[in-house]
Write an enzyme that holds these catalytic residues in place. Structure first.
Site, mmCIF file in Angstrom:
data_model
loop_
_atom_site.group_PDB
_atom_site.id
_atom_site.type_symbol
_atom_site.label_atom_id
_atom_site.label_comp_id
_atom_site.label_asym_id
_atom_site.label_seq_id
_atom_site.Cartn_x
_atom_site.Cartn_y
_atom_site.Cartn_z
ATOM 1 N N HIS C 58 0.698 -1.298 -0.376
ATOM 2 C CA HIS C 58 0.026 0.308 0.025
ATOM 3 C C HIS C 58 1.240 1.139 0.194
ATOM 4 O O HIS C 58 0.019 2.144 0.074
ATOM 5 C CB HIS C 58 -1.423 0.385 0.879
ATOM 6 C CG HIS C 58 -1.830 -1.442 1.254
ATOM 7 N ND1 HIS C 58 -2.726 -1.372 0.372
ATOM 8 C CD2 HIS C 58 -1.965 -1.852 2.082
ATOM 9 C CE1 HIS C 58 -3.096 -3.031 1.114
ATOM 10 N NE2 HIS C 58 -3.107 -2.752 2.034
ATOM 11 N N HIS C 221 -7.435 -4.488 -1.715
ATOM 12 C CA HIS C 221 -6.311 -5.891 -1.346
ATOM 13 C C HIS C 221 -6.757 -5.943 -2.907
ATOM 14 O O HIS C 221 -6.612 -7.728 -3.311
ATOM 15 C CB HIS C 221 -6.458 -6.328 -0.264
ATOM 16 C CG HIS C 221 -6.187 -5.261 0.779
ATOM 17 N ND1 HIS C 221 -7.313 -5.167 1.490
ATOM 18 C CD2 HIS C 221 -4.900 -5.471 0.872
ATOM 19 C CE1 HIS C 221 -6.014 -4.315 2.234
ATOM 20 N NE2 HIS C 221 -5.430 -5.103 2.516
#
Ligand SMILES: Nc1ncnc2c1ncn2[C@@H]1O[C@H](COP(=O)(O)OP(=O)(O)O)[C@@H](O)[C@H]1O
Ligand SMILES: Nc1ncnc2c1ncn2[C@@H]1O[C@H](COP(=O)(O)OP(=O)(O)O)[C@@H](O)[C@H]1O
Ligand SMILES: [Mg+2]
Ligand SMILES: [Mg+2]
Ligand SMILES: [Mg+2]
Ligand SMILES: [Mg+2]
Lengths: 216, 334, 334, 216
Positions: C58, C221
């Site tokens: 991330h 995700h």
């Protein structure tokens, strides 16, 4: 022959249409050699010119002003490499048209000579560099030589366009030396230079326009 | 390729509109030309103006680098196309405080012509003194013997930073030009491309590479590079890039450098840090000191996949400029 | 998908190695656990420690947000996987100055269990008081009636910012928790996915969408979203996202907000600014004041294509925290 | 029956091998329902356990210590959702093995009961939430009921594994309620929950191991 301001604008309109048709092809050539935007750039520039033709230039009969505004408009809309090049062409060429609403053979010849000289001066490229100069320089030479003999713009321009086509085609076998693709080396072989192609298309569109005008 | 846009022919206008609305305290659009942006605070009296610009599609470059310690103004072109003279000229007039303006831009035919025309007009029309530094950091774009033909890519960040810092410190135009030129002379970049980008108007990939291929020296606009080959592990790729840089610009043991590992668009920070790790290993093995590091997407090619490594040699003067603080919408340094 | 990596099973280690080498003045790796990073300067005496963390992939979240005005420490998990208790615990011990530590993390089953275990251990083994704020900004991830089940996505940036600023200003643990919780309660995010990412170990795309499809509410995700549909122009997409946010969290005329238009990885800044432009239009039409804007890739999903819009309502207290300066390797604010 | 420390380690080694084989399948399931990493996570965790088996645990004969270290190693290597879940399973189960280098029917039963109870406590999921609990809870119930009647671990575990398989399969028709896929709604139908699958595989590998041991 005589070309009126209206006919000059018809030529410019024809370029607008032609570029829309050739946009993808010109991008395709530029993707192989450069950054892939030549068709897009030409389209943006000529669309801007088109707006001017429908707007500020609608009533304009001074061919010089038409040519200057075409150049400035094109340049303001695109920048890029071809912005300064083609804009310089139209702005220098404009001198031959200044104050005229009807163009004679001599004016037309002077326009294209100044147009091409202007581009050469602006870009400082040479024949063999694989640029639009490979189209324009042979056209210039042919135009000047022919016109000197014949004093006939149409026939002289006809052979100039033939010379331009040959020049354009010669870029296929050239290594890039200028602009974005200069480090391509061998891999630049086999593809026509996009600017050489668009320059030929513009000359050719002018020829087609004055021919159709002549006939009509 | 899918894009979150509206009208493909309006992307640059809409981007600028969003940008100016997002950072009204930092930047403003000139009324004279919508493609000319300048810092929201007026340029300080007595300060040399710093003007940057080029084609769009490289964000954060160039619009993101207007602000304290960096550029005073930017001229924004269409995607991958130099801006025309008008916005350059208008921005020049807006940021000139009588001390002259430096243009820092990449060495591309289009930019050279357009910035060149603008510089002439600035002088002719308004008597503004303009100095220019053309960035030529891309080692792959011409052999060393023709160094002056090289393109400008990510290294423009350092040249802009040095020019911006020097101007901020009150250097005069000649000196700003001198140090920016030195920064350019001391900077080299080598890049690698993995996946293409596409222009919003055509939607077509800028080049084609097989699923296992990479291209060394690929240009910042998808211009074909100097060598296609099989995709290699990051360390080997970095070894190649750094080796090409150091061969072109030898750096002595004990010298200081700044390093930029730059992502071209879709390459992740994770990959960039993995690459930086290797750059650091190589340089520290050679006894070269990394004075400051930059890792991230500082100059992109739309959503292209790939990265570049930039190394700038730093003498004391340049090191101080690199350390100089900056406050731009897309780049802040304390 | 092509990636510039070496060994797919070592990407997180090598990323951390590169990261720490790039910013030695900002961050250091704990000797006790290589997945625990803390600020290079020791946490100030008397200051509440701020700990963040979660799965990798991330970036800039979460490692990029360690620094002055933000977090004191971060625990780094494998890609898309919560870190185990060990690095969380070690980082907690390293940053506790006797004033306790706040954990700010996304509300995922894994993170809840691992941070929960670490908090227990910190109390049991070292008597460290730990407060936790679980970020639940993703409107798409559960209906309003089950708000506490929602996932944390880009809005975690604002919750971290508020916690970091409050701790920096000397708030005690209860108050840091209170304001961070308020920031979370005042924050909503809606995202859209366009193109998948792939885990380095599998190389397989995380989901499939046709060339003309987008997915609203797609998770950070690659978790499937709530609605697949035809790709729409940016303005329509933004209208949908903002509408969902404002329906879930009505905002009154005259209220102040912070806005984050976040890119998920391969979506360009150009697109993000085009999106921001529309967010600004909608909010200003409604008389909502944008106090501060953030546009860029603040929390990514590897090279995923797509973006999210986050809106945080600001009262005077929160506005001051949002304006608080920060100095992290991947995020600096003056 | 008797299970030695060596055989316990064989079981763990068999899980290592099995997970490598099933890795892609488990990721595939997780791509449909969650973030696509379940196989990768299991692999990272079990590879770490494998290293311990070849290292610190090489000479270890205390089954309790083997189980504890398996849990801790797995957790330290992966975190994630399954880290705390499986780790808690092994660590709670370890109590039934403490100080023992040979495990009897009762020990084995106690281990799996504690293993599953631990996971339930840690995750707080319920049957029907579409998680590994849908595999584990039926296995637990079957194991306890059967063992109470027969006092025979092997046969009781055999039916437990059958119950686990049914439980795993039941997740196909469930809506996700926990973890990453809880907002999927209808779209979560039709796919087996990855954790439910890996939990079944672990139980099944244990069964296969003790059977082959029995035969040998
Ligand atoms: N110095 C130059 N002189 C003449 N023509 C040039 C020069 N540099 C570039 N060109 C022409 O410009 C063309 C590329 O135009 P375009 O793609 O629109 O601009 P850019 O290169 O900025 O992307 C080339 O194909 C070449 O013919
Ligand atoms: N609270 C819970 N209780 C039991 N099992 C759970 C819980 N949360 C998640 N799981 C299981 O974890 C599995 C996902 O594991 P994994 O993909 O490795 O972790 P993550 O969800 O963190 O990516 C799910 O399929 C589910 O069976
Ligand atoms: Mg081009
Ligand atoms: Mg271009
Ligand atoms: Mg995960
Ligand atoms: Mg998962």
């Amino acid at each position: 022959m005589k070309v009126t301001a209206e006919e000059l604008k018809t030529f410019l309109k024809n370029v607008v249409t032609m570029i829309e048709e050739q946009k993808d092809y010109l991008c395709e050539l530029d993707r192989k050699l450069g950054d892939g935007d030549h068709g897009v750039t030409m389209s943006i520039g000529w669309q801007a010119v088109n707006e001017k033709l429908d707007g500020d230039l609608k009533e304009e009969v001074d061919c010089g002003k038409i040519s200057i505004l075409t150049g400035r408009t094109f340049l303001s809309a695109v920048g890029s490499s071809v912005g300064p090049l083609y804009a310089t062409g139209f702005m220098r060429g404009a001198k031959a048209f200044q104050g005229k609403s009807e163009l004679k053979d001599e004016d037309l010849k002077d326009f294209w000579v100044a147009f091409i000289e202007g581009i050469k001066e602006r870009g400082k490229a040479e024949v063999g560099d694989k640029t639009m100069i490979d189209t324009l320089q042979p056209a210039l030479e042919s135009l000047q030589a022919d016109f000197e003999k014949s004093n006939n713009f149409l026939s002289a321009f006809e052979s100039a366009v033939q010379a331009a086509e040959k020049g354009m085609e010669s870029t296929k076998d050239m290594l890039s030396k200028r602009g974005r693709s200069s480090r391509l080396g061998e891999r630049s072989l086999g593809t026509t230079d996009p600017g050489a192609a668009s320059a030929f298309m513009i000359l050719n569109t002018f020829l087609a326009t004055i021919k159709s005008v002549q006939v009509a | 390729m899918k894009k979150l846009i509206n009208n493909p022919t309006k992307v640059v206008e809409e981007m600028i509109e969003g940008y100016v609305k997002a950072y009204p305290k930092h930047v403003r659009q000139l009324a004279e030309n919508e493609r000319a942006l300048v810092t929201a605070k007026a340029t300080r009296e007595g300060k040399v103006g710093v003007l940057i610009g080029g084609g769009s599609g490289h964000e954060p470059a160039f619009i993101g680098y207007v602000g304290d310690g960096m550029a005073d103004g930017v001229a924004v072109g269409n995607i991958f196309a130099s801006p025309p003279p008008d916005p350059i000229l208008e921005a020049t007039k807006a940021i000139d405080k009588g001390e002259g303006v430096i243009y820092v831009y990449g060495n591309y035919a289009g930019d050279v012509m357009n910035f060149g025309m603008a510089a002439e007009l600035a002088d002719l029309e308004s008597g503004i003194r303009v100095g220019s530094v053309l960035v030529t950091d891309d080692v792959a774009s011409a052999p060393k013997a023709e160094k002056e033909k090289r393109r400008g890519i990510a290294g423009e960040f350092f040249v802009t930073k040095v020019a911006g810092a020097a101007a901020d410190k009150g250097y005069n135009l000649d000196d700003v030009v001198r140090v920016a030129q030195k920064a350019n002379d001391y900077t080299r970049t080598m890049g690698v491309g993995l996946t293409p980008c596409s222009l919003p108007q055509t939607g077509k990939p800028s080049f084609e590479l097989a699923e296992n291929e990479m291209e060394i020296g690929l240009g910042h606009h998808g211009e074909p590079g100097i060598e296609k080959g099989e995709l290699q592990p990051a360390d080997q790729v970095v070894d190649r890039l750094v080796n090409d840089i150091l061969t072109d610009m030898p750096i002595d043991l004990g010298e200081k450098v700044a390093v930029l590992v730059n992502g071209l668009g879709s390459t992740t920070n994770m990959e960039l840090y993995i690459m930086f790790r290797r750059v650091e290993q190589i340089l520290s093995e050679k006894g070269i000191e990394i004075h400051r590091s930059y890792v991230g997407s500082y100059s992109t090619s739309l959503e292209m996949g790939g990265a570049s490594v930039t190394i700038t040699r730093l003498d004391e003067e340049l090191a101080a400029f690199v350390d100089h603080p900056a406050d731009c919408p897309m780049y802040v340094q304390k």
